[in-house]
Design a protein around this motif. Structure first.
Motif, PDB file in Angstrom:
ATOM      1  N   MET A 188      44.606  53.412  46.527  1.00  0.00           N
ATOM      2  CA  MET A 188      44.440  53.793  45.119  1.00  0.00           C
ATOM      3  C   MET A 188      45.392  52.909  44.303  1.00  0.00           C
ATOM      4  SD  MET A 188      43.998  55.802  42.461  1.00  0.00           S
ATOM      5  CE  MET A 188      44.898  56.183  40.972  1.00  0.00           C
ATOM      6  N   VAL A 189      44.843  52.144  43.385  1.00  0.00           N
ATOM      7  CA  VAL A 189      45.689  51.316  42.518  1.00  0.00           C
ATOM      8  C   VAL A 189      45.621  51.924  41.116  1.00  0.00           C
ATOM      9  CG1 VAL A 189      46.238  48.985  41.742  1.00  0.00           C
ATOM     10  CG2 VAL A 189      45.025  49.291  43.911  1.00  0.00           C
ATOM     11  N   GLY A 190      46.745  52.419  40.634  1.00  0.00           N
ATOM     12  CA  GLY A 190      46.783  53.128  39.353  1.00  0.00           C
ATOM     13  C   GLY A 190      46.578  52.211  38.157  1.00  0.00           C
ATOM     14  N   GLY A 191      46.396  52.813  37.010  1.00  0.00           N
ATOM     15  CA  GLY A 191      46.095  52.068  35.793  1.00  0.00           C
ATOM     16  C   GLY A 191      47.139  51.007  35.489  1.00  0.00           C
ATOM     17  N   ASN A 192      46.646  49.861  34.985  1.00  0.00           N
ATOM     18  CA  ASN A 192      47.499  48.769  34.507  1.00  0.00           C
ATOM     19  C   ASN A 192      48.377  48.113  35.566  1.00  0.00           C
ATOM     20  OD1 ASN A 192      46.792  48.314  31.931  1.00  0.00           O
ATOM     21  ND2 ASN A 192      48.774  48.837  31.052  1.00  0.00           N
ATOM     22  N   CYS A 193      48.051  48.271  36.821  1.00  0.00           N
ATOM     23  CA  CYS A 193      48.827  47.583  37.858  1.00  0.00           C
ATOM     24  C   CYS A 193      48.405  46.121  37.936  1.00  0.00           C
ATOM     25  CB  CYS A 193      48.568  48.213  39.227  1.00  0.00           C
ATOM     26  SG  CYS A 193      49.312  49.813  39.414  1.00  0.00           S
ATOM     27  N   GLY A 194      49.310  45.304  38.419  1.00  0.00           N
ATOM     28  CA  GLY A 194      48.980  43.905  38.689  1.00  0.00           C
ATOM     29  C   GLY A 194      49.359  43.584  40.119  1.00  0.00           C
ATOM     30  N   ILE A 195      48.368  43.191  40.905  1.00  0.00           N
ATOM     31  CA  ILE A 195      48.644  42.837  42.303  1.00  0.00           C
ATOM     32  C   ILE A 195      48.317  41.350  42.415  1.00  0.00           C
ATOM     33  CG2 ILE A 195      48.261  43.475  44.733  1.00  0.00           C
ATOM     34  CD1 ILE A 195      48.867  45.949  43.154  1.00  0.00           C
ATOM     35  N   TYR A 196      49.351  40.567  42.588  1.00  0.00           N
ATOM     36  CA  TYR A 196      49.160  39.117  42.494  1.00  0.00           C
ATOM     37  C   TYR A 196      49.450  38.415  43.812  1.00  0.00           C
ATOM     38  CZ  TYR A 196      48.927  40.289  37.573  1.00  0.00           C
ATOM     39  OH  TYR A 196      48.564  40.846  36.376  1.00  0.00           O
ATOM     40  N   GLU A 197      49.389  37.084  43.758  1.00  0.00           N
ATOM     41  CA  GLU A 197      49.425  36.264  44.969  1.00  0.00           C
ATOM     42  C   GLU A 197      50.578  36.615  45.907  1.00  0.00           C
ATOM     43  OE1 GLU A 197      51.110  32.542  42.398  1.00  0.00           O
ATOM     44  OE2 GLU A 197      50.376  32.159  44.418  1.00  0.00           O
ATOM     45  N   GLY A 198      50.245  36.559  47.197  1.00  0.00           N
ATOM     46  CA  GLY A 198      51.267  36.811  48.209  1.00  0.00           C
ATOM     47  C   GLY A 198      51.446  38.278  48.536  1.00  0.00           C
ATOM     48  N   THR A 199      50.410  39.084  48.303  1.00  0.00           N
ATOM     49  CA  THR A 199      50.546  40.527  48.547  1.00  0.00           C
ATOM     50  C   THR A 199      49.399  41.073  49.387  1.00  0.00           C
ATOM     51  OG1 THR A 199      51.413  40.651  46.297  1.00  0.00           O
ATOM     52  CG2 THR A 199      50.972  42.734  47.375  1.00  0.00           C
ATOM     53  N   ILE A 200      49.751  41.894  50.366  1.00  0.00           N
ATOM     54  CA  ILE A 200      48.761  42.665  51.114  1.00  0.00           C
ATOM     55  C   ILE A 200      49.110  44.141  50.934  1.00  0.00           C
ATOM     56  CG2 ILE A 200      47.890  43.260  53.415  1.00  0.00           C
ATOM     57  CD1 ILE A 200      48.358  40.455  54.316  1.00  0.00           C
ATOM     58  N   VAL A 201      48.151  44.925  50.525  1.00  0.00           N
ATOM     59  CA  VAL A 201      48.384  46.370  50.394  1.00  0.00           C
ATOM     60  C   VAL A 201      47.615  47.039  51.529  1.00  0.00           C
ATOM     61  CG1 VAL A 201      48.211  48.385  48.898  1.00  0.00           C
ATOM     62  CG2 VAL A 201      48.556  46.119  47.882  1.00  0.00           C
ATOM     63  N   ARG A 202      48.352  47.680  52.403  1.00  0.00           N
ATOM     64  CA  ARG A 202      47.729  48.279  53.588  1.00  0.00           C
ATOM     65  C   ARG A 202      47.005  49.579  53.269  1.00  0.00           C
ATOM     66  NH1 ARG A 202      47.700  44.545  56.959  1.00  0.00           N
ATOM     67  NH2 ARG A 202      49.554  43.846  58.063  1.00  0.00           N
ATOM     68  N   GLU A 203      46.187  50.017  54.236  1.00  0.00           N
ATOM     69  CA  GLU A 203      45.328  51.202  54.067  1.00  0.00           C
ATOM     70  C   GLU A 203      46.055  52.400  53.467  1.00  0.00           C
ATOM     71  OE1 GLU A 203      43.250  52.320  57.606  1.00  0.00           O
ATOM     72  OE2 GLU A 203      42.713  50.232  58.007  1.00  0.00           O
TER      73      GLU A 203
END
Ligand SMILES: CC(C)(COP(=O)(O)OP(=O)(O)OC[C@H]1O[C@@H](n2cnc3c(N)ncnc32)[C@H](O)[C@@H]1OP(=O)(O)O)[C@@H](O)C(=O)NCCC(=O)NCCS
Length: 287
Positions: A188-203
């Motif tokens: 779940m990615v909440g409002g207005n988040c920024g997930i940028y280069e070099g990132t892995i978000v696990r399960e």
């Protein structure tokens, strides 16, 4: 030989040529068309999860860059409804918009969204307006892309992910060897988040409203008493089930003390529990 080795070889061969030379070559366009069809149906991906974790398919990114080199600028016009007035779009002819049909099983609510050709949206993906999905992106089943969200080039988004309103998932096309942004299943990615280069978000991780992550961001894990960072061989990894919220930490040194400076920092406040499940529960009827 892997299933796509022959195609890969030709992509690399043509990719080494200059734009002027390529634009005269019908054979290069044919190879590119074959490649793009596979991107569109999700058979080839910019990155894949195997036994050893996520692996970048640099040749896929090279194929996308080949399309850029091959393309000639083309003008498309949208009528505004006012007589004599239209709005022009100008892009490479190799990257038009993707076309969908009812059979695609994707729900795209009208109102200013675009999906670029060479991206994959699985059946049952829902896209609220306006939102944008760029080339090479892969979005798996049951995922919701809410309003004002961006799924950047080559981003890999798993099953049943919620990209809330205003979420920016960065595109990583260059360098070709770089791992794109990866968001695994049930995140779940909440409002207005920024997930940028070099990132892995696990399960099953939950990224609280307004959190910004990139490969240079250390993430302080309050629950486990550790700091998560990118290493030489791995992007920043947000652990499975982590609940990340936007925090701050004070800076050290006389100048920082004098001015009371602190810096933004994401904090893992806890790992997912029944409270988090309740706070992030998805409503089937909306899908
Ligand atoms: C992360 C989130 C899901 C909360 O998770 P949760 O498991 O319910 O968290 P809890 O309420 O149990 O809070 C745990 C602790 O973290 C703190 N906390 C929770 N969310 C926080 C946030 N976003 N920022 C800062 N602190 C936060 C709480 O105050 C609590 O601390 P405390 O025990 O000292 O009071 C929620 O904050 C969030 O960001 N939701 C996304 C909302 C959103 O963007 N929706 C999009 C559609 S509108």
């Amino acid at each position: 030989m892997g299933a796509y080795d022959a195609l890969k070889e030709r992509i690399l061969e043509y990719g080494a040529l200059g734009a002027r030379e390529l634009q005269e070559m019908d054979a290069a366009r044919e190879v590119f068309a074959e490649f793009k069809a596979l991107l569109n149906d999700g058979s080839v991906r910019a990155a894949e999860k195997g036994e050893g974790g996520w692996r970048v398919n640099a040749w896929v990114k090279q194929g996308i860059l080949l399309g850029m080199k091959l393309g000639r600028l083309e003008e498309g016009r949208v009528e505004t409804g006012v007589e004599g007035s239209s709005f022009a779009f100008i892009d490479k002819d190799t990257w038009p918009l993707k076309s969908f049909s009812l059979e695609s099983g994707v729900r795209i609510v009208p109102g200013g969204s675009s999906v670029r050709d060479g991206s994959y949206l699985a059946p049952s993906v829902v896209m609220m307006p306006p939102a944008y999905v760029n080339v090479g992106a892969y979005v798996d089943e049951g995922t919701m892309i809410d309003s004002h969200a961006l799924v950047g080039s080559c981003a890999q988004v798993g099953k049943r992910v919620h990209l809330s309103a205003g979420v920016q998932v960065g595109g990583v096309l260059e360098p070709v060897g770089a791992v794109p942004v990866i968001i695994e299943d049930d995140v779940m990615v909440g409002g207005n988040c920024g997930i940028y280069e070099g990132t892995i978000v696990r399960e099953r991780a939950v990224i609280g409203t307004g959190v910004i992550l990139n490969g240079s961001t250390p993430v302080y894990d309050l629950a486990r008493g550790t700091v998560h960072r990118r290493t030489e061989d791995s992007p920043l990894v947000i652990p499975e089930g982590a609940v990340v919220v936007a925090g701050s930490r004070s800076l050290k040194g006389a100048f920082a003390d004098e001015h009371g400076l602190s810096i933004y920092t994401p904090v893992i406040i806890k790992y997912r529990d029944t409270r988090t499940d309740a706070a992030t529960a998805l409503e089937d009827a909306l899908r």
